[in-house]
Scaffold this active site. Structure first.
Site, PDB file in Angstrom:
ATOM      1  N   LEU A 129     -27.679  -7.538 -47.101  1.00  0.00           N
ATOM      2  CA  LEU A 129     -29.167  -7.411 -47.280  1.00  0.00           C
ATOM      3  C   LEU A 129     -29.760  -8.803 -47.637  1.00  0.00           C
ATOM      4  CD1 LEU A 129     -29.608  -4.247 -49.230  1.00  0.00           C
ATOM      5  CD2 LEU A 129     -30.529  -4.464 -47.142  1.00  0.00           C
ATOM      6  N   GLY A 130     -28.754  -9.826 -47.488  1.00  0.00           N
ATOM      7  CA  GLY A 130     -29.293 -11.206 -47.561  1.00  0.00           C
ATOM      8  C   GLY A 130     -29.611 -12.071 -46.458  1.00  0.00           C
ATOM      9  N   GLY A 131     -29.652 -11.513 -45.292  1.00  0.00           N
ATOM     10  CA  GLY A 131     -30.229 -12.142 -44.023  1.00  0.00           C
ATOM     11  C   GLY A 131     -28.799 -12.281 -43.350  1.00  0.00           C
ATOM     12  N   LEU A 173     -27.326  -6.602 -53.120  1.00  0.00           N
ATOM     13  CA  LEU A 173     -27.479  -6.869 -51.706  1.00  0.00           C
ATOM     14  C   LEU A 173     -26.600  -6.173 -50.856  1.00  0.00           C
ATOM     15  CD1 LEU A 173     -28.271 -10.559 -52.101  1.00  0.00           C
ATOM     16  CD2 LEU A 173     -29.860  -8.578 -52.284  1.00  0.00           C
ATOM     17  N   TYR A 185     -12.306  -7.905 -65.177  1.00  0.00           N
ATOM     18  CA  TYR A 185     -12.481  -9.024 -63.994  1.00  0.00           C
ATOM     19  C   TYR A 185     -11.573 -10.297 -64.289  1.00  0.00           C
ATOM     20  CZ  TYR A 185     -16.963  -6.719 -63.314  1.00  0.00           C
ATOM     21  OH  TYR A 185     -17.935  -5.569 -62.862  1.00  0.00           O
ATOM     22  N   GLY A 208     -23.237  -6.295 -50.790  1.00  0.00           N
ATOM     23  CA  GLY A 208     -22.193  -7.081 -50.536  1.00  0.00           C
ATOM     24  C   GLY A 208     -22.548  -8.146 -49.359  1.00  0.00           C
ATOM     25  N   GLY A 209     -24.054  -8.639 -49.643  1.00  0.00           N
ATOM     26  CA  GLY A 209     -24.589  -9.517 -48.746  1.00  0.00           C
ATOM     27  C   GLY A 209     -25.148  -8.948 -47.468  1.00  0.00           C
TER      28      GLY A 209
END
Length: 323
Positions: free
Chosen positions: A218-220, A213, A53, A215-216
């Site tokens: 599922l975050g709206g 999520l 990382y 990659g986002g």
């Protein structure tokens, strides 16, 4: 904070795992330290990282940021269950990647130096190494445990049969083997239900989902696009278009339940019997604050059934595709 054991081990971890992949590339050191302090304030004791990382020429930087945080004292290290990973290439010379005994020894020592600690709680194989025999891998791990440098071993991105290989090789050595498996798992990506989750449950591994999520998505994301607050490009936009109808139904259902979509996605994972703790990778303190809300959400059978209708999952193989 809720806590549970990591698989069949006696190790107690929080039901939310703090992922640190953004520390360095996206989140600077000061903000990363603030997020880790906030995680402890919430009772999150389970932190995940990897030696690669930081990525590219900066690989190792995320571990270094965690190390400077530990060095501040205040029982930061003692209160943290620390997991890092080995496999990715850390240089261009032979034996600077994969899972040979030589690389495990060198990579572990380098991680300990960057992390400013003398041991890692969970040393994880970031990917399966098909070229290295399991007896060699386990011998290297056993040596590290004897030296007091690691306590447990885990895996990441393994297939179900890789888990079986690892555990049967460990059994022959009278060794505990793996205690955890990190896999991509979320409402949109459920292939691990075929064989990885059954293997993990059979062998007593705690499952630690990454990308909860997706990659986002599922975050709206549908709502934020409508409001002009987010634009997607490339593969993310293609995935959105392929699943737009499902995501619209999902966001409408989250609103019906009175939850933010991202909180609902995390809560769904927490309701899956194999799951120990989803990995949340906040870029900001606000994103961490949002993630912990999922712990307060209880989903009844009707809600879980509706989510399965929107995002169909898999039965255990072979029943999923045969009889």
């Amino acid at each position: 904070m809720d806590y549970t054991h990591l698989g069949r081990s006696g190790l107690t971890v929080s039901r939310i795992c703090l992922g640190t992949m953004n520390f360095g590339p996206v989140t600077d050191e000061a903000d990363g330290h603030a997020i880790m302090d906030a995680a402890h304030e919430y009772g999150i004791n389970y932190f995940d990282t990897a030696n690669v990382y930081g990525w590219g020429e900066s690989r190792g930087n995320t571990e270094r940021i965690i190390g400077t945080w530990f060095a501040q004292g205040g029982a930061r290290r003692e209160r943290t269950v620390l997991a890092t990973k080995v496999y990715g290439d850390m240089g261009r010379w032979p034996n600077e990647g994969k899972l040979s005994a030589l690389n495990i020894r060198r990579a572990l020592d380098a991680s300990l130096t960057r992390l400013q600690t003398d041991y890692v709680d969970i040393y994880q194989f970031h990917h399966v190494d098909r070229a290295t025999p399991w007896d060699e891998i386990w011998q290297a791990v056993e040596v590290a445990i004897t030296q007091g440098k690691i306590l447990y071993a885990g895996s990441s991105n393994f297939a179900g049969w890789h888990i079986a290989q690892a555990q049967e090789a460990a059994r022959r050595r009278n060794f505990i083997g793996l205690v955890s498996e990190q896999s991509i798992y979320n409402l949109l990506t459920r292939e691990v239900e075929l064989e990885v989750l059954p293997a993990a449950q059979h062998y007593g591994l705690g499952v630690v989902p990454w990308s909860p999520l997706n990659g986002g998505l599922l975050g709206g994301v549908v709502r934020t696009q409508r409001e002009g607050r987010r634009r997607l490009e490339g593969r993310a936009q293609q995935t959105l278009e392929a699943h737009r109808q499902q995501l619209e139904q999902y966001e409408d259902f989250a609103a019906e339940l009175g939850h933010e979509p991202g909180d609902l996605a995390l809560a769904w994972l927490l309701h899956q019997p194999a799951v120990t703790a989803p990995i949340v990778g906040p870029r900001t303190r606000e994103q961490l604050d949002s993630a912990v809300h999922a712990l307060d959400i209880t989903l009844d059978e009707k809600s879980l059934t509706r989510l399965d209708e929107i995002f169909p999952g898999h039965k255990t193989a072979p029943e999923d595709y045969a009889w």
